[in-house]
Each structure stands twice: as C-alpha cells, then as structure tokens.
Write a protein that holds these residues in place. Structure first.
Motif, PDB file in Angstrom:
ATOM      1  N   ILE A  27       0.838  -1.203   0.000  1.00  0.00           N
ATOM      2  CA  ILE A  27       0.000   0.000   0.000  1.00  0.00           C
ATOM      3  C   ILE A  27       0.874   1.254   0.000  1.00  0.00           C
ATOM      4  N   LEU A  31       1.079   4.176  -2.884  1.00  0.00           N
ATOM      5  CA  LEU A  31       0.855   5.590  -2.595  1.00  0.00           C
ATOM      6  C   LEU A  31       1.990   6.449  -3.136  1.00  0.00           C
ATOM      7  N   SER A 120      -4.169  -3.346  -1.953  1.00  0.00           N
ATOM      8  CA  SER A 120      -3.202  -2.243  -1.964  1.00  0.00           C
ATOM      9  C   SER A 120      -3.578  -1.204  -3.021  1.00  0.00           C
ATOM     10  N   SER A 124      -4.833   2.403  -1.556  1.00  0.00           N
ATOM     11  CA  SER A 124      -4.005   3.573  -1.873  1.00  0.00           C
ATOM     12  C   SER A 124      -4.793   4.599  -2.676  1.00  0.00           C
TER      13      SER A 124
END
Length: 265
Positions: A27, A31, A120, A124
């Motif tokens: 994750i 990001l 993820s 994100s």
C-alpha cells in the motif's frame, strides 16, 4: 494444548503478521508511486482546482443552480470530477502497464497473496481520493468563502469519496485492455466524456431534455447529484446509492470475466 498445536498456532500467527506487513508495504509503495506520477497530479488535483477557480470567477458570485449557490454547487462538481479521473485514468493505466511488464505474473510467485495486491491498489487510491476531497474543500472554504454546515461538509465529502469506488471499478475494466497506449486514450475519452455528459462541467439544468436523459445514465451524474442534493437540503439519495452500487458490481464482474479469459489464453 500440546507442543505441536502451540507451534502451529505460533506459525499461523507469524504468517498472518508477515502477510499484513507485506500488504501495508505494498500500500505504501502504491501511494508513493501514484504521488510521483505527474500526470495523475495534473489531472486529478491541479485541473479540478484550476477549473473550479476559472468557472467560479467568470460567473456571478450570487448565481444559483437549483437554489444552490454556484460556488458550492461547482465545488461538488469539480471534486467529483477529480476523484472520477483518479479512478478511471490512474488506476487503468497502472493495471495495464503492470500486466504488460509482467509485474502481475511475477507477484504470483512471491509470498504476497493476490488479495493483498488488489487491496493495496484500492486502499491507496481510496486514500488519495480522500485527500483530494479534503484539499478541494479546504481550497473552496478559504479561497472562495464557501460556507457550509459541518454536517454538509462531512456528508457530501463522504458521499463523493464512497462514490469514487465506482470509478475505481471502471478503471479496472478499462485497464484490461492489453495495449497501454490504447488504455491512455480510452481512459481519457471515457473520463472526459462521462464528465461532460454527466453534468460535472455544466449544470444538468442547462441541458436539453435529450441530454438530461443521457446524463441520468452516467455514473458521474449520480456521483455529483448526491452531493448537489445535500447542498439543497434534500434527503439522502438512496437511488444514487443503488445506481452507483450497480455500476460497481457490473464493472467488477465484467473486468473479472475479461481477466479470466485473458489468463486462460
């Protein structure tokens, strides 16, 4: 509890802890990767803010749409525009590029479970969408003097954020296209087309009857409509919830079917 059972329990806990750490690491990586994407920042953050300032500055500050102040009304439009774009363009291009590069195949031979990879991506993108909503609201409040009750700020923000999941599902569908160059073109056409037809650029009230009927078919319309309705003191838009939920299920099922077909080949 005997020694063997205790060992198995500890091993199971250790495995779950390792999986959680791997999922959180994935994750975090997603990001950072998204935020470093200049195209994403441009289309999902800078453009909605720029359009908001342009169109609210060229209109009379006291103008209203359906009894709602224009600055507040267009804030919801451009916030919806931003999160929709993030879901459609950013997610689709990442998924298509990763499949082309063989990244998804590589992950299958790693300890990271397949669900962690999907989670993820969604987590994100959802976090970034939430930041986009907050940023748009802060800019409007301080730069344009949009004054709403705490309840309306929170409810409309949550509505747009939760509604953005429909566009993540759409992004995953567009991302099933194998050619990354085609994905970029298709995602932009879908994004801009839905934004215009769904009334995010111009109020649906200004459209002809035919265009209004088309707008009511767009998920972008229902994303904006729920927030516009709250501004006018209307009740919670359960019909909008149903429509967006149907879009989420439909886009997810179709993309899953296409992916299974591609993997089979």
């Amino acid at each position: 509890m005997n020694a063997s059972t205790s060992t198995n329990v500890n091993t199971s806990r250790s495995v779950r802890a390792t999986v959680r750490k791997a999922a959180f690491a994935q994750i975090k990586a997603e990001l950072l990767r998204t935020l470093r994407n200049r195209r994403f920042v441009m289309f999902s953050v800078i453009m909605p803010i720029a359009f908001y300032f342009i169109f609210t500055s060229t209109m009379d500050a006291d103008s209203e749409v359906g009894g709602v102040n224009w600055s507040a009304y267009y804030l919801m439009s451009m916030t919806s525009y931003g999160v929709a774009g993030a879901g459609i363009t950013s997610l689709s291009q990442k998924l298509a590029k990763e499949r082309t590069q063989g990244w998804t195949q590589l992950l299958r031979i790693t300890p990271l479970p397949s669900w962690a990879f999907i989670v993820s991506k969604v987590a994100s993108q959802a976090l970034i969408n939430l930041c986009t909503v907050v940023l748009m609201f802060v800019v409007a409040a301080f730069a344009k003097g949009v004054d709403l009750s705490a309840a309306v700020w929170i409810e409309s923000g949550l509505w747009i954020w939760l509604g953005s999941f429909a566009f993540m599902a759409l992004g995953s569908l567009v991302g099933t296209i194998r050619n990354t160059d085609v994905v970029q073109v298709v995602s932009m056409i879908v994004y801009m087309g839905m934004s215009v037809l769904g009334g995010l650029w111009m109020p649906v009230e200004t459209m002809s009857d035919t265009m209004r009927n088309i707008a009511h078919l767009m998920p972008t319309y229902w994303l904006g409509h729920g927030a516009w309705n709250m501004l006018g003191g209307g009740a919670f838009d359960w019909s909008g919830v149903l429509v967006l939920a149907v879009y989420v299920v439909a886009f997810t099922l179709i993309s899953s079917f296409i992916i299974r077909k591609q993997e089979a080949v």
